[in-house]
Scaffold this motif. Structure first.
Motif, PDB file in Angstrom:
ATOM      1  N   PHE A  19     -19.188  21.161   0.941  1.00 58.04           N
ATOM      2  CA  PHE A  19     -17.686  20.917   1.209  1.00 58.04           C
ATOM      3  C   PHE A  19     -17.257  19.509   0.935  1.00 58.04           C
ATOM      4  O   PHE A  19     -17.956  19.097   0.838  1.00 58.04           O
ATOM      5  CB  PHE A  19     -18.053  21.262   3.204  1.00 58.04           C
ATOM      6  CG  PHE A  19     -17.634  22.260   3.185  1.00 58.04           C
ATOM      7  CD1 PHE A  19     -16.540  22.935   3.543  1.00 58.04           C
ATOM      8  CD2 PHE A  19     -18.769  22.796   3.643  1.00 58.04           C
ATOM      9  CE1 PHE A  19     -16.918  24.812   3.463  1.00 58.04           C
ATOM     10  CE2 PHE A  19     -19.350  23.843   3.134  1.00 58.04           C
ATOM     11  CZ  PHE A  19     -18.416  25.038   3.924  1.00 58.04           C
TER      12      PHE A  19
ATOM     13  N   ASN B 170     -20.588  16.991   5.782  1.00 59.37           N
ATOM     14  CA  ASN B 170     -20.484  17.783   7.448  1.00 59.37           C
ATOM     15  C   ASN B 170     -22.089  18.076   7.599  1.00 59.37           C
ATOM     16  O   ASN B 170     -22.392  19.266   8.159  1.00 59.37           O
ATOM     17  CB  ASN B 170     -20.285  19.143   6.926  1.00 59.37           C
ATOM     18  CG  ASN B 170     -20.163  20.624   6.267  1.00 59.37           C
ATOM     19  OD1 ASN B 170     -20.573  19.960   5.419  1.00 59.37           O
ATOM     20  ND2 ASN B 170     -19.757  21.325   6.751  1.00 59.37           N
ATOM     21  N   PRO B 171     -22.650  17.025   7.479  1.00 57.10           N
ATOM     22  CA  PRO B 171     -24.880  17.126   7.961  1.00 57.10           C
ATOM     23  C   PRO B 171     -24.549  17.809   9.723  1.00 57.10           C
ATOM     24  O   PRO B 171     -23.519  17.778   9.864  1.00 57.10           O
ATOM     25  CB  PRO B 171     -25.029  15.876   7.887  1.00 57.10           C
ATOM     26  CG  PRO B 171     -24.157  15.048   7.827  1.00 57.10           C
ATOM     27  CD  PRO B 171     -22.898  15.782   6.824  1.00 57.10           C
ATOM     28  N   PHE B 172     -25.696  18.483   9.488  1.00 59.33           N
ATOM     29  CA  PHE B 172     -25.549  18.937  10.761  1.00 59.33           C
ATOM     30  C   PHE B 172     -25.882  18.102  11.648  1.00 59.33           C
ATOM     31  O   PHE B 172     -26.826  17.352  11.695  1.00 59.33           O
ATOM     32  CB  PHE B 172     -26.631  20.139  12.059  1.00 59.33           C
ATOM     33  CG  PHE B 172     -25.635  21.374  10.571  1.00 59.33           C
ATOM     34  CD1 PHE B 172     -24.420  22.175  10.552  1.00 59.33           C
ATOM     35  CD2 PHE B 172     -27.080  22.377   9.924  1.00 59.33           C
ATOM     36  CE1 PHE B 172     -24.547  22.845   9.632  1.00 59.33           C
ATOM     37  CE2 PHE B 172     -26.791  22.894   9.037  1.00 59.33           C
ATOM     38  CZ  PHE B 172     -25.355  23.423   8.847  1.00 59.33           C
ATOM     39  N   PRO B 173     -25.743  17.848  13.696  1.00 61.98           N
ATOM     40  CA  PRO B 173     -26.668  16.434  14.603  1.00 61.98           C
ATOM     41  C   PRO B 173     -28.013  16.524  14.765  1.00 61.98           C
ATOM     42  O   PRO B 173     -28.485  16.957  15.445  1.00 61.98           O
ATOM     43  CB  PRO B 173     -25.182  16.738  15.207  1.00 61.98           C
ATOM     44  CG  PRO B 173     -24.976  18.419  15.323  1.00 61.98           C
ATOM     45  CD  PRO B 173     -24.982  18.838  13.837  1.00 61.98           C
ATOM     46  N   LYS B 174     -28.519  16.893  13.506  1.00 64.31           N
ATOM     47  CA  LYS B 174     -29.772  17.096  13.161  1.00 64.31           C
ATOM     48  C   LYS B 174     -30.118  15.632  12.936  1.00 64.31           C
ATOM     49  O   LYS B 174     -29.761  15.109  12.191  1.00 64.31           O
ATOM     50  CB  LYS B 174     -30.231  18.607  12.642  1.00 64.31           C
ATOM     51  CG  LYS B 174     -29.753  19.659  13.765  1.00 64.31           C
ATOM     52  CD  LYS B 174     -30.011  21.040  12.901  1.00 64.31           C
ATOM     53  CE  LYS B 174     -29.378  22.063  13.916  1.00 64.31           C
ATOM     54  NZ  LYS B 174     -29.952  21.745  15.419  1.00 64.31           N
TER      55      LYS B 174
ATOM     56  N   TYR C 100     -32.914  24.073   8.307  1.00 66.64           N
ATOM     57  CA  TYR C 100     -32.253  25.042   8.775  1.00 66.64           C
ATOM     58  C   TYR C 100     -31.556  26.402   7.799  1.00 66.64           C
ATOM     59  O   TYR C 100     -31.749  26.838   7.890  1.00 66.64           O
ATOM     60  CB  TYR C 100     -30.188  24.310   8.800  1.00 66.64           C
ATOM     61  CG  TYR C 100     -29.568  25.066   9.520  1.00 66.64           C
ATOM     62  CD1 TYR C 100     -29.314  25.477  10.578  1.00 66.64           C
ATOM     63  CD2 TYR C 100     -28.668  25.901   8.674  1.00 66.64           C
ATOM     64  CE1 TYR C 100     -28.733  25.687  11.793  1.00 66.64           C
ATOM     65  CE2 TYR C 100     -27.722  26.791   9.454  1.00 66.64           C
ATOM     66  CZ  TYR C 100     -28.005  26.637  10.936  1.00 66.64           C
ATOM     67  OH  TYR C 100     -26.702  27.547  11.212  1.00 66.64           O
TER      68      TYR C 100
ATOM     69  N   ARG D 181     -34.866  28.631   6.935  1.00 63.26           N
ATOM     70  CA  ARG D 181     -35.541  28.828   8.864  1.00 63.26           C
ATOM     71  C   ARG D 181     -34.931  29.798   8.980  1.00 63.26           C
ATOM     72  O   ARG D 181     -34.830  31.157   9.104  1.00 63.26           O
ATOM     73  CB  ARG D 181     -35.241  27.411  10.013  1.00 63.26           C
ATOM     74  CG  ARG D 181     -36.294  27.129   9.727  1.00 63.26           C
ATOM     75  CD  ARG D 181     -35.588  25.897  11.008  1.00 63.26           C
ATOM     76  NE  ARG D 181     -36.352  24.543  11.070  1.00 63.26           N
ATOM     77  CZ  ARG D 181     -37.776  24.472  11.591  1.00 63.26           C
ATOM     78  NH1 ARG D 181     -38.465  24.782  11.940  1.00 63.26           N
ATOM     79  NH2 ARG D 181     -38.171  23.507  11.382  1.00 63.26           N
ATOM     80  N   ILE D 182     -33.295  30.093   9.199  1.00 59.49           N
ATOM     81  CA  ILE D 182     -32.695  31.275   9.203  1.00 59.49           C
ATOM     82  C   ILE D 182     -32.720  32.513   8.115  1.00 59.49           C
ATOM     83  O   ILE D 182     -32.038  33.697   8.462  1.00 59.49           O
ATOM     84  CB  ILE D 182     -31.125  31.364   9.817  1.00 59.49           C
ATOM     85  CG1 ILE D 182     -30.420  30.428   7.971  1.00 59.49           C
ATOM     86  CG2 ILE D 182     -30.776  30.169  10.687  1.00 59.49           C
ATOM     87  CD1 ILE D 182     -28.619  30.438   8.202  1.00 59.49           C
TER      88      ILE D 182
ATOM     89  N   THR E 268     -26.742  12.223  10.009  1.00 55.96           N
ATOM     90  CA  THR E 268     -25.202  11.501  10.006  1.00 55.96           C
ATOM     91  C   THR E 268     -25.564  10.241   9.791  1.00 55.96           C
ATOM     92  O   THR E 268     -24.579   9.332   9.821  1.00 55.96           O
ATOM     93  CB  THR E 268     -24.890  12.061  11.783  1.00 55.96           C
ATOM     94  OG1 THR E 268     -25.538  11.822  12.891  1.00 55.96           O
ATOM     95  CG2 THR E 268     -24.330  13.434  11.473  1.00 55.96           C
TER      96      THR E 268
ATOM     97  N   ARG F 169     -29.530  20.309   1.571  1.00 57.40           N
ATOM     98  CA  ARG F 169     -29.049  21.517   2.289  1.00 57.40           C
ATOM     99  C   ARG F 169     -28.599  22.665   1.549  1.00 57.40           C
ATOM    100  O   ARG F 169     -29.470  24.152   1.697  1.00 57.40           O
ATOM    101  CB  ARG F 169     -28.270  21.050   3.222  1.00 57.40           C
ATOM    102  CG  ARG F 169     -28.230  22.414   4.657  1.00 57.40           C
ATOM    103  CD  ARG F 169     -27.071  21.662   5.081  1.00 57.40           C
ATOM    104  NE  ARG F 169     -25.492  21.609   4.949  1.00 57.40           N
ATOM    105  CZ  ARG F 169     -24.590  21.431   5.726  1.00 57.40           C
ATOM    106  NH1 ARG F 169     -24.504  20.475   7.121  1.00 57.40           N
ATOM    107  NH2 ARG F 169     -23.520  21.378   5.726  1.00 57.40           N
ATOM    108  N   ALA F 170     -28.026  23.066   1.000  1.00 57.24           N
ATOM    109  CA  ALA F 170     -27.371  24.070  -0.483  1.00 57.24           C
ATOM    110  C   ALA F 170     -28.297  24.834  -1.348  1.00 57.24           C
ATOM    111  O   ALA F 170     -28.753  26.347  -1.269  1.00 57.24           O
ATOM    112  CB  ALA F 170     -26.158  24.249  -0.847  1.00 57.24           C
TER     113      ALA F 170
END
Lengths: 484, 274
Positions: free
Chosen positions: B113, B117-121, B129, B132-133, B169, B183-184
């Motif tokens: 994006f 926008n990294p996740f707060p992890k 992430y 895993r999903i 973050t 991540r992507a």
């Protein structure tokens, strides 16, 4: 001059100072040098200089003169009777207030005996305590004249201060005068003092309970209070000795936490899920109906929930259990379960409304990021949104828990007032708040342990919630996932 | 994952050889229209996205390029009142077909994006992430490997390998954006969509990301929306020019920047409007 009149006069002076200051600032602005502040800031500063010291003086003066007046009355009463009564100055003051309301000339020259004065006062709708004595009438008259003198002095003093402040403020107006910064500093001070009010009030509340609590612990040992397992305060008649009750906190504390736990077990999952639905799934139309409806639920007085528990849910649960057990019910009509369930329902809107706001505040970018990786909506909610919202949600749950612990009316009606110590959720139990109400209502000597225990209970409750909040803050800080 | 990619590359190479050209069509837009409620945002867009190339979408603000990008992995589905018409295919499968699982589609067509926008992890959890999903790994060791490979491909590994469990973050803006790219990559997508990935970054971070895009095109097909003409010229092989919801022109980047067919393209590229 009454305080209110003086206050209004001071405000008028302040308004005049505002317009005068602004006008002077405008007149001084010749366009050669750029003025530091706009005229209304000069006006505002002059107004603040006029109003603030005068009001401060008025407040200090009225407290000071009131205290002085009380002391004078006290001394006069003692001189008359040579004995000190805790209530006589209150009697004199209410007598003085009563006389003030009489028509002239009786308000400055009333009859000399109470038997003549009483009917006059009654005609004005003033009733006095029966042990108001004749000798108090002259004292009351003197008090009235002194009070009016103090009123005038205070009012004139405040007015003088206001005028001086206004003149000083208007004189101060100059092209490069930094009125804007000064006004800003006053704003800061105002905001700061607003935030200290809450803290000071808390301190005051603790202090007001502390002294009674100390008095209680001088009669009952802290050990038997904090670790006693029997609550039996024995409302013995005053003076009949040997009726020292037992003030064990444990059954009440256990009941408080137990009922709160059952309530949270109902409210947190349901509330959280409804918040997730409303924040993430509900269409705008559904949301616009469901959210206000839920918030309406939060506005129902708890006594109404209590009635529902008492006449509907409690008996219903008892009958169901009777059917299930085939004969005698194993759930009592007043039970922990009933109270917890109803309290839980009461708390659902609190949890859901707070959590909804928190979940909605998680940035859309988090959702996009997760959905863009091929996560489903519920995976996104479970793995990204709820963790991000966790600190807020824990806060919401704690707020809810404090409400559950402080709730009284539902418990009285749904769980009863019997202080049992049991682990069985189908039996009656009671909470600290209920017992505080119990101990403070009725005709009791105020200095007996039966009454004073209420303060010890209150301060205990205060510290329980305090510790909970501190623990919550620590948890939130540890697991915080910041998304900015 | 790695094996899969290698296979894919081989297949692609084979396809090129058999076709006698070095271009394979990865995605195809056929008379694509998008409506937001009553308002039409995109009109009959016909476009080919070529495999292992970078396709840049350019055009003035509000021209529909981001809208088109988001319809390539059905991110528009999350916007209420958005309708997509026409046909978009991925490997000749209609992605708006009922049989297509949107969750699977987005695993194949990843997205980066505009704002990082990294996740707060933690950094590790951010990359882990997706795997895993989707259950892409069997063991912790597998997952560790995927995380490391993805971070390496995103040219971030050396900077973060000693602090994988610090918050994502806490990285700088450019590092965050490369983390989002890692991540992507971690779900081994075939296509990566990038929506102005450098607009929130400083020039040095931008250069790093651009370099990265150039490397990534060996393994992935990339579609990038950008407002920077220089960026489009630097990183892309094909450029598509959008204006007012229409695709004005599409062609090899070199031709688009030197000798476009349309006057509007010429004017936009030379800065006469937009």
């Amino acid at each position: 001059m009454s305080g209110l009149t003086a206050f209004l006069f001071v405000l008028v002076v302040g308004l005049i100072a505002f317009f005068a200051g602004a006008a002077r600032a405008r007149a001084l602005d010749d366009g050669k040098i750029k003025a530091h502040s706009r005229p209304q800031y000069h006006g505002a500063w002059a107004m603040l200089l006029a109003v603030l010291p005068a009001l401060g003086f008025l407040i200090v003066w009225s407290f000071g003169s009131g205290a002085y007046l009380n002391k004078q009355i006290d001394e006069r009463v003692i001189a008359q009777t040579s004995e000190k009564s805790a209530v006589s100055d209150t009697l004199v003051r209410s007598l003085a207030d009563g006389i003030k309301r009489l028509d002239a000339p009786a308000n400055t020259n009333p009859p000399a005996t109470m038997s003549e004065l009483m009917p006059l006062l009654a005609g004005k709708g003033v009733t006095l305590a029966p042990d108001t004595q004749d000798y108090m009438i002259p004292i009351a008259l003197d008090a009235n004249s002194m009070a009016s003198r103090f009123g005038w002095l205070g009012g004139l003093g405040a007015l003088a201060l206001a005028v001086l402040g206004a003149l000083y403020g208007i004189r101060q107006v100059a092209v490069r005068e930094r009125a804007r910064h000064k006004v800003e500093r006053v704003m800061l001070g105002t905001l700061f003092s607003a935030s200290t009010i809450a803290i000071l009030t808390t301190v005051g509340i603790v202090l007001s309970m502390l002294f009674q609590t100390i008095a209680f612990f001088s009669e009952v040992s802290p050990w038997s209070f904090f670790f006693g397992t029997v609550w039996d305060p024995r409302f013995a008649a005053a003076g009949s000795g040997g009726s020292q009750g037992q003030f064990g906190l444990i059954p009440l504390l256990a009941g408080t936490l137990y009922i709160a736990l059952v309530a949270l077990l109902v409210a947190v999952p349901v509330g959280l899920m409804s918040a997730v639905y409303m924040a993430e799934y509900a269409s705008r139309n559904v949301r616009s109906i469901v959210k206000p409806a839920l918030e309406l639920l939060a506005g129902i007085p708890t006594i109404v929930y209590g009635i529902f528990a008492l006449v509907t849910l409690g008996p219903w649960l008892r009958d169901i259990s009777a059917v299930l057990a085939g004969g005698s019910p194993f759930i009592q009509a007043q039970s922990i379960l009933t109270a917890g369930l109803v309290m839980g329902v009461m708390l659902i809107p609190v949890v859901s409304s707070l959590s909804d706001d928190i979940i909605t505040a998680v940035p859309q970018a988090m959702r996009d990021g997760s959905l863009g990786l091929g996560a489903t909506r519920s995976e996104t909610i479970r793995r990204v949104i709820l963790p991000a919202a966790l600190p807020g949600i824990v806060g919401a749950i704690l707020l809810t828990a404090s409400r559950a612990i402080g709730e009284t009316m539902i418990v009285v009606l749904a769980a009863g007032v019997a202080a049992n110590l049991t682990a069985n959720p189908f039996e009656a139990m009671t909470t600290i708040t209920v017992k505080i109400v119990n101990q403070l209502t009725g005709d009791l000597e105020f200095n007996s342990p039966q009454t004073l225990v209420a303060f010890a209970l209150g301060i205990t409750l205060f510290f329980v919630t305090l510790v909970m909040n501190i623990a919550a803050l620590a948890i939130v800080r540890k697991y915080r996932e910041q998304y900015e | 994952m790695n094996v899969m990619n290698e296979q894919k590359i081989e297949e692609a190479v084979k396809a090129r050889m058999t076709a006698g050209t070095n271009e394979v069509i990865k995605m195809r837009g056929d008379k694509v229209t998008v409506h937001y409620g009553e308002k039409q945002a995109l009109f009959d867009v016909d476009i080919l996205i070529r495999e292992n190339q970078v396709t840049a979408l350019i055009g003035p603000s509000g021209c529909g390029k981001s809208t088109f990008l988001r319809s390539l992995n059905r991110m528009n589905d999350t916007i209420a009142g958005c309708r997509v018409g026409g046909k978009i295919t991925l490997d000749n499968e209609d992605i708006y077909d009922r049989a297509i699982d949107v969750v699977e589609l987005r695993a194949r067509v990843g997205m980066v994006f505009q704002k990082p926008n990294p996740f707060p992890k933690s950094i590790y959890e951010n990359v882990a992430y997706g795997p895993r999903i989707h259950g892409l790994t069997r063991s912790k060791a597998d997952l560790d490997e995927v995380v490391e490979k993805s971070l390496q491909k995103a040219a971030l590994w050396n900077e973060v390998k000693d602090r994988l469990h610090d918050a994502g973050t806490g990285l700088s803006g450019g590092q965050q954006q490369r983390l989002c790219i890692a991540r992507a990559i971690a779900v081994s997508p075939e296509v990566i969509l990038m929506d102005e990935p450098c607009s929130a970054l400083d020039p040095i971070a931008t250069a790093r990301v651009e370099e990265l895009i150039d490397e990534l095109k060996q393994n992935y097909t990339i579609v990038i929306v950008t407002h920077s003409m220089q960026q489009a010229a630097r990183v892309s092989q094909r450029t598509a020019m959008f204006h007012l919801g229409y695709l004005v022109e599409e062609g090899p980047t070199e031709k688009m920047f030197t000798n476009p067919d349309e006057k509007r393209t010429q004017d936009y590229i030379t800065g006469r409007f937009g």
